[in-house]
Design an enzyme around this catalytic site. Sequence first.
Site, PDB file in Angstrom:
ATOM      1  CE1 TYR A 157      18.822  -5.335  40.830  1.00 49.22           C
ATOM      2  CE2 TYR A 157      17.797  -3.378  39.890  1.00 49.22           C
ATOM      3  CZ  TYR A 157      18.666  -3.958  40.789  1.00 49.22           C
ATOM      4  OH  TYR A 157      19.374  -3.172  41.673  1.00 49.22           O
TER       5      TYR A 157
ATOM      6  N   PRO B 135      18.365  -9.398  50.827  1.00 51.02           N
ATOM      7  CG  PRO B 135      20.043  -8.142  51.837  1.00 51.02           C
ATOM      8  CD  PRO B 135      19.298  -9.422  51.963  1.00 51.02           C
TER       9      PRO B 135
ATOM     10  CE1 TYR C 242      22.635  -4.822  41.868  1.00 53.30           C
ATOM     11  CE2 TYR C 242      22.588  -6.192  43.837  1.00 53.30           C
ATOM     12  CZ  TYR C 242      22.010  -5.225  43.036  1.00 53.30           C
ATOM     13  OH  TYR C 242      20.798  -4.669  43.394  1.00 53.30           O
TER      14      TYR C 242
END
Length: 393
Positions: free
Chosen positions: A385, A293, A201
């Site tokens: 997560y 998302p 990310y």
Amino acid sequence: MRTQVAIIGAGPSGLLLGQLLHAAGIDNIVVERQSGDYVLGRIRAGVLEQVTMDLLAQAGVDARAKAEGLPHDGIELLFKGARHRIDMHALTGGKRVTVYGQTEVTRDLMEARAAKGLTTVYSAANVSLHDFDGQHPRVRYEKDGATHEIECDYIAGCDGYHGVSRASVPPGAIRLYEKVYPFGWLGVLADVPPVSHELIYANTSRGFALCSMRSATRSRYYVQVPVEEKVERWSDEAFWDELRARLDPEAREHLVTGPSLEKSIAPLRSFVAEPMRFGRLFLAGDAAHIVPPTGAKGLNLAAADVGYLSQAFIHHYRDHSPSALDRYSDLCLRRVWKAERFSWWFTSLMHRFPDTGEFGQKIQEAELDYLAHSQAAATSLAENYVGLPLESF
Ligand code: APR
Ligand code: PHB
């Protein structure tokens, strides 16, 4: 036709609910507006929480996800040009996620449903919901020039954000919460090996980027683009150039490019409808809520909803206890809002916003630095997560 639960929509929510109910001996019919092939053509996210894997196992549909899914113990955060690993496995006492595409989950569920000979009506036109505020709800649809009707005890609205179920509720009986973000994700799917064995990310001055994958030979990449951007303006080459420009030197060197199998732009939105029940109609999945998302919570939230909903129906039919159905909406929404918070937070942390300027970028970098070096901060990210636990009724 008559059934116990009429399920609207053959996306992951509707199909998983159908399998969970069938496994518990509860009769159901799925009614889907599109064809099966159309449903399988949609490319969506691909990270499954353990809670989702457990529900697939309960439904008897986890064999391929277990065999072919990739267990991931960590993610990498890229900021100020360097990568920092978040060791989710160590920070959560041994939890992990499984990388396995939503398209494959849907395919497995469809095949399992067909193998059991359960009724799924595809290409159903003008689906409409009736009398769900009374004792005898009905679902009507048109197919092959004829009108059909299903009588049922309950209706499960699993028909996504644009479906008919939520739209059938009187406006005064529903409250909508929404946040629209000023950017979208341009995504590419390609048969090239992933740039790294874990997801990256990236927060960069050019905007967010994500390196994900579907297998050892298939990658899924995204770059943040302005919300008004058009996919036609992006050649494969332009996409790869932009992605490369957002990576660190090592990843840039390892990036393998190739022709795109799919390329699309998805807008980012947070949305919740409350409550998730109206009389004998229950909403689940994207019909009730949308997350941006970042963090891949959409499918996992949908799975958790139908996990709760199947439990509530089991309490109702098997144990003759109606209270679980009464608690469905509240129980779901508690977890939904936590996933909404996490997805909003992770989105806010990782993207370039048009109006926050250099100060905003510095604050993001400070928070990322804090996450990379504080166990307390990293634990919170990891815990969310891998997915929060389901409560019991
Ligand atoms: N009648 C029947 N079916 C309908 C109707 C209708 N009026 N409207 C929509 N549908 C169908 C759609 O064609 C689709 O196949 O309902 C299905 C809903 O599927 P999804 O949109 O995939 O929603 P859901 O099953 O809740 O899955 C949630 O999908 O969008 C992602 O991020 C989301 O990963 C999450 C997951
Ligand atoms: C994906 O693989 O499509 C994906 C992975 C992680 C995300 C979002 C999407 O956070």
